[in-house]
Design an enzyme around this catalytic site. Structure first.
Site, PDB file in Angstrom:
ATOM      1  N   PHE A 149      95.608  12.205 -21.588  1.00 30.57           N
ATOM      2  CA  PHE A 149      96.483  11.049 -21.832  1.00 30.57           C
ATOM      3  C   PHE A 149      97.439  10.785 -20.681  1.00 30.57           C
ATOM      4  O   PHE A 149      97.934   9.684 -20.518  1.00 30.57           O
ATOM      5  CB  PHE A 149      97.277  11.263 -23.138  1.00 30.57           C
ATOM      6  CG  PHE A 149      98.482  12.158 -22.979  1.00 30.57           C
ATOM      7  CD1 PHE A 149      99.679  11.664 -22.474  1.00 30.57           C
ATOM      8  CD2 PHE A 149      98.418  13.516 -23.298  1.00 30.57           C
ATOM      9  CE1 PHE A 149     100.785  12.488 -22.303  1.00 30.57           C
ATOM     10  CE2 PHE A 149      99.509  14.347 -23.123  1.00 30.57           C
ATOM     11  CZ  PHE A 149     100.698  13.836 -22.619  1.00 30.57           C
ATOM     12  N   LYS A 173      84.993   8.948 -21.312  1.00 24.01           N
ATOM     13  CA  LYS A 173      85.613   9.130 -22.631  1.00 24.01           C
ATOM     14  C   LYS A 173      87.099   9.350 -22.361  1.00 24.01           C
ATOM     15  O   LYS A 173      87.531  10.459 -22.076  1.00 24.01           O
ATOM     16  CB  LYS A 173      84.991  10.339 -23.322  1.00 24.01           C
ATOM     17  CG  LYS A 173      85.071  10.339 -24.850  1.00 24.01           C
ATOM     18  CD  LYS A 173      86.456  10.206 -25.422  1.00 24.01           C
ATOM     19  CE  LYS A 173      87.245  11.495 -25.424  1.00 24.01           C
ATOM     20  NZ  LYS A 173      88.657  11.299 -25.821  1.00 24.01           N
ATOM     21  N   GLU A 176      92.164   9.289 -26.465  1.00 21.79           N
ATOM     22  CA  GLU A 176      92.299   8.352 -27.581  1.00 21.79           C
ATOM     23  C   GLU A 176      93.759   7.929 -27.785  1.00 21.79           C
ATOM     24  O   GLU A 176      94.052   7.048 -28.578  1.00 21.79           O
ATOM     25  CB  GLU A 176      91.717   8.960 -28.869  1.00 21.79           C
ATOM     26  CG  GLU A 176      92.399  10.221 -29.390  1.00 21.79           C
ATOM     27  CD  GLU A 176      91.873  11.509 -28.739  1.00 21.79           C
ATOM     28  OE1 GLU A 176      91.665  11.514 -27.506  1.00 21.79           O
ATOM     29  OE2 GLU A 176      91.720  12.512 -29.464  1.00 21.79           O
ATOM     30  N   SER A 226      93.787  20.067 -21.169  1.00 20.53           N
ATOM     31  CA  SER A 226      94.470  21.348 -21.368  1.00 20.53           C
ATOM     32  C   SER A 226      93.491  22.520 -21.193  1.00 20.53           C
ATOM     33  O   SER A 226      92.278  22.344 -21.332  1.00 20.53           O
ATOM     34  CB  SER A 226      95.084  21.377 -22.770  1.00 20.53           C
ATOM     35  OG  SER A 226      94.058  21.184 -23.717  1.00 20.53           O
ATOM     36  N   CYS A 281     100.460  17.365 -14.707  1.00 20.19           N
ATOM     37  CA  CYS A 281      99.884  18.701 -14.499  1.00 20.19           C
ATOM     38  C   CYS A 281     100.434  19.326 -13.218  1.00 20.19           C
ATOM     39  O   CYS A 281     100.285  20.526 -13.011  1.00 20.19           O
ATOM     40  CB  CYS A 281      98.382  18.621 -14.437  1.00 20.19           C
ATOM     41  SG  CYS A 281      97.842  17.668 -13.028  1.00 20.19           S
ATOM     42  N   GLU A 377     102.601  26.401 -21.258  1.00 26.71           N
ATOM     43  CA  GLU A 377     102.744  25.077 -20.632  1.00 26.71           C
ATOM     44  C   GLU A 377     103.435  24.188 -21.660  1.00 26.71           C
ATOM     45  O   GLU A 377     102.852  23.852 -22.696  1.00 26.71           O
ATOM     46  CB  GLU A 377     101.369  24.492 -20.278  1.00 26.71           C
ATOM     47  CG  GLU A 377     101.507  23.146 -19.583  1.00 26.71           C
ATOM     48  CD  GLU A 377     100.178  22.424 -19.336  1.00 26.71           C
ATOM     49  OE1 GLU A 377      99.312  22.438 -20.210  1.00 26.71           O
ATOM     50  OE2 GLU A 377     100.041  21.828 -18.251  1.00 26.71           O
TER      51      GLU A 377
HETATM   52  P1  NAD Z   1      93.709  17.580 -24.109  1.00 23.67           P
HETATM   53  O1  NAD Z   1      93.021  18.781 -23.614  1.00 23.67           O
HETATM   54  O2  NAD Z   1      94.305  17.583 -25.460  1.00 23.67           O
HETATM   55  O3  NAD Z   1      92.700  16.319 -24.096  1.00 23.67           O
HETATM   56  C1  NAD Z   1      91.938  15.992 -22.973  1.00 23.67           C
HETATM   57  C2  NAD Z   1      90.670  15.279 -23.419  1.00 23.67           C
HETATM   58  O4  NAD Z   1      89.896  16.165 -24.214  1.00 23.67           O
HETATM   59  C3  NAD Z   1      90.905  14.034 -24.265  1.00 23.67           C
HETATM   60  O5  NAD Z   1      89.983  13.044 -23.879  1.00 23.67           O
HETATM   61  C4  NAD Z   1      90.668  14.518 -25.677  1.00 23.67           C
HETATM   62  O6  NAD Z   1      90.155  13.512 -26.519  1.00 23.67           O
HETATM   63  C5  NAD Z   1      89.649  15.617 -25.499  1.00 23.67           C
HETATM   64  N1  NAD Z   1      89.800  16.700 -26.477  1.00 23.67           N
HETATM   65  C6  NAD Z   1      90.946  17.140 -27.068  1.00 23.67           C
HETATM   66  N2  NAD Z   1      90.698  18.183 -27.879  1.00 23.67           N
HETATM   67  C7  NAD Z   1      89.374  18.412 -27.812  1.00 23.67           C
HETATM   68  C8  NAD Z   1      88.512  19.371 -28.423  1.00 23.67           C
HETATM   69  N3  NAD Z   1      88.977  20.281 -29.273  1.00 23.67           N
HETATM   70  N4  NAD Z   1      87.206  19.327 -28.123  1.00 23.67           N
HETATM   71  C9  NAD Z   1      86.717  18.425 -27.267  1.00 23.67           C
HETATM   72  N5  NAD Z   1      87.490  17.492 -26.657  1.00 23.67           N
HETATM   73  C10 NAD Z   1      88.795  17.484 -26.929  1.00 23.67           C
HETATM   74  O7  NAD Z   1      94.796  17.191 -23.001  1.00 23.67           O
HETATM   75  P2  NAD Z   1      95.925  16.076 -23.073  1.00 23.67           P
HETATM   76  O8  NAD Z   1      96.982  16.489 -24.029  1.00 23.67           O
HETATM   77  O9  NAD Z   1      95.323  14.722 -23.216  1.00 23.67           O
HETATM   78  O10 NAD Z   1      96.499  16.154 -21.580  1.00 23.67           O
HETATM   79  C11 NAD Z   1      97.478  17.071 -21.173  1.00 23.67           C
HETATM   80  C12 NAD Z   1      96.850  18.313 -20.579  1.00 23.67           C
HETATM   81  O11 NAD Z   1      96.024  17.958 -19.468  1.00 23.67           O
HETATM   82  C13 NAD Z   1      97.883  19.271 -20.001  1.00 23.67           C
HETATM   83  O12 NAD Z   1      97.497  20.593 -20.321  1.00 23.67           O
HETATM   84  C14 NAD Z   1      97.805  19.040 -18.493  1.00 23.67           C
HETATM   85  O13 NAD Z   1      98.218  20.118 -17.693  1.00 23.67           O
HETATM   86  C15 NAD Z   1      96.358  18.780 -18.344  1.00 23.67           C
HETATM   87  N6  NAD Z   1      96.092  18.060 -17.099  1.00 23.67           N
HETATM   88  C16 NAD Z   1      95.555  18.776 -16.062  1.00 23.67           C
HETATM   89  C17 NAD Z   1      95.330  18.144 -14.862  1.00 23.67           C
HETATM   90  C18 NAD Z   1      94.729  18.894 -13.726  1.00 23.67           C
HETATM   91  O14 NAD Z   1      94.375  18.255 -12.753  1.00 23.67           O
HETATM   92  N7  NAD Z   1      94.563  20.201 -13.778  1.00 23.67           N
HETATM   93  C19 NAD Z   1      95.658  16.787 -14.705  1.00 23.67           C
HETATM   94  C20 NAD Z   1      96.191  16.094 -15.786  1.00 23.67           C
HETATM   95  C21 NAD Z   1      96.409  16.749 -16.985  1.00 23.67           C
END
Ligand code: NAD
Length: 492
Positions: A149, A173, A176, A226, A281, A377
């Site tokens: 997000f 994808k 959401e 994450s 991040c 985090e």
């Molecule tokens: P998230 O992991 O909750 O979601 C990321 C994506 O995965 C979304 O599209 C979501 O729909 C999907 N998703 C969520 N839960 C899932 C599951 N159980 N199974 C399959 N797919 C699933 O992350 P977020 O809250 O949207 O974003 C924040 C996180 O992203 C933080 O941990 C941040 O550090 C990380 N991030 C990392 C970088 C990097 O370059 N390393 C960059 C941006 C964000």
């Protein structure tokens, strides 16, 4: 209520799964839209279309692909203000920050316009007598991106520009929580002349992601999110025969040595910790104060905090917007509640407007490595200060940390900075630069639990990830010189 659909076959396509998710404006707390959540059948239909499109797109000449990229870049630049407004309305970050995200994503489109050069192989004449050997890179076919997000435009742009330039069909994808930026990009691709089916958006949640991870016609998955989800994506995707790069979470340390320029270090810490409400991040979440710099540094950081303006992202005066959801705001506030550290500034006491998901900035001093506020985090506007006596202790702290996304050192000593760059187990390092996100012609990626897989994102690694190599060994014998030879081919 606005309904946010998928983008399949070069046009919006309403979902038929019967499942939808809510989309909120985090600055007001109001639900503004419903987003369709794709079923496995809908993912399959989208992938079938992408597969057909990929066959034709890989045959498009490099200059035709570059022309589409140039046009896309031009449209993105012209409409960046509109896209920034879309981001702010669903993510909450302030408009200038959203514009910054678009600007960084635009650089990936600029890099990808160089695809004719980037796809060059190599050639060895006379590898054996009369034999030439050359390598070429070819696209994978249908590839997918799953994005978080916190950068609803930039992270998709990290992936899709390179994947599409390399000749693949790309299925996105998006999160959401803020899906509209993805559809904005889809319209720009169409206007830029990209054939239908080469860029597809399937909106959805974990169930949709699992359909992507198990789909036999998706060759590769690029993920950012994450760490627990990144690990799941990597394990499930590779178990299903896919190439996977999965970037995870972070805990980024900023080391301040006693000789650092104090005001510059304090400004950098405040900017990097609280920008985008800490939902980056690459945000600095830990300052490691070495030796006697700690007291004046904490004082200098604290002195800057009352001046920060928290408010709606659409207000040009605001420097920090709300968090993404009420649940996330409460989770972040929970860390302040239970911390054993010294609370220098408490974000819960801030005067914040209306019913949005706002939280003020928090500064914690005397944080120690076993506290939750250090190990987890938090992904919010919470900065912790860990005090250490020596550079060696600072280094050990970072190298023992689970994550290895970004880090920075603040010093006037070039030798110390060079040693840090050599010693530290982190993928992206800043020297007097607090958020060292590499420019588009390098690649982005962390180490340890911040990345599963071996390839970083965008730039040269991106081209590598979205293509595979083929090596051709060719002989054009002089007429009349060929003979039967059962021996193993040698280079004599
Ligand atoms: P998230 O992991 O909750 O979601 C990321 C994506 O995965 C979304 O599209 C979501 O729909 C999907 N998703 C969520 N839960 C899932 C599951 N159980 N199974 C399959 N797919 C699933 O992350 P977020 O809250 O949207 O974003 C924040 C996180 O992203 C933080 O941990 C941040 O550090 C990380 N991030 C990392 C970088 C990097 O370059 N390393 C960059 C941006 C964000």
């Amino acid at each position: 209520m606005i309904r946010i659909a998928h983008w399949i076959g070069g046009a919006e396509r309403a979902g038929v799964s019967g499942r939808v998710g809510p989309v909120f404006n985090p600055a007001t707390g109001e639900q503004t839209a419903e987003v369709d959540l794709a079923s496995a059948d809908e993912v399959d239909q989208a992938v079938r279309g992408a597969k057909e499109a990929a066959k034709a797109w890989r045959s498009a000449s490099l200059s035709r692909r570059a022309a589409v990229l140039f046009k896309f870049r031009e449209l993105l630049a012209a409409r960046s203000g509109e896209l920034a407004a879309v981001i702010t309305s669903e993510h909450g970050k302030v408009l200038s920050d959203a514009a910054g995200e678009v600007a960084r994503g635009l650089e990936n489109a600029e890099f990808a316009t160089g695809v004719p050069h980037l796809m060059k192989g190599s050639y060895s004449e006379q590898a054996a007598t009369g034999v030439d050997v050359y390598s070429i890179r070819q696209p994978l076919g249908v590839v997918a991106g799953i994005t978080p997000f916190n950068f609803p435009a930039m992270v998709p742009l990290w992936m899709c520009t390179t994947a599409i330039a390399a000749g693949n069909a790309f299925v996105l994808k998006p999160s959401e929580k803020d899906p509209s930026a993805a559809l904005f990009l889809a319209r720009l691709w169409r206007e830029a002349g990209l054939p239908e089916g080469v860029f597809t958006v399937v909106n959805g949640d974990a169930a949709t992601v699992d359909a992507i991870l198990t789909h036999p016609d998706i060759a590769a998955v690029s993920f950012v999110g994450s760490t627990p989800v990144a690990k799941h994506i990597y394990e499930t995707g590779t178990a299903n025969g896919k190439r996977v790069q999965a970037l995870g979470g972070a805990k980024n340390h900023m080391v301040v040595l006693p000789d650092a320029e104090l005001d510059a270090a304090a400004d950098a810490a405040v900017s990097a910790a609280y920008g985008s409400a800490g939902e980056r991040c690459m945000a600095v979440s830990v300052v490691v104060a070495v030796g006697d710099v700690a007291d004046p540094l904490v004082e200098a950081i604290a002195a800057r905090l009352p001046k920060l303006k928290v408010g709606p992202g659409t207000d040009p005066e605001s420097q920090m917007g709300p968090l993404i959801s009420a649940q996330h705001r409460d989770r972040v506030a929970g860390y302040i509640e239970k911390t054993g550290a010294t609370v220098v500034a408490d974000g819960r006491e801030a005067d914040v407007p209306g019913d949005g998901y706002f939280l003020g900035v928090t500064l914690l001093d005397n944080v120690t490595p076993e506290m939750d506020v250090y190990t987890d985090e938090i992904f919010g506007p919470v900065l912790g200060v860990v005090r250490v006596a020596t550079y060696a202790e600072a280094l050990e702290l970072i190298n023992e940390n689970e994550y290895g996304n970004g880090t920075a050192i603040f010093t006037r000593d070039g030798g110390a900075a060079r040693r840090f760059q050599f010693d530290v187990n982190v993928g992206m390092v800043g020297v007097n630069v607090p958020i060292p996100v590499p420019v588009a012609y390098y690649s982005f990626g962390g180490w340890k639990a911040s990345l599963f897989g071996d390839t970083h994102m965008y730039g040269p690694d991106g081209i590598h990830f979205f293509t595979r190599a083929k090596v051709v060994t060719s002989r054009w014998p002089d007429p009349g010189t060929s003979t039967v030879d059962l021996g193993f081919p040698t280079t004599r």
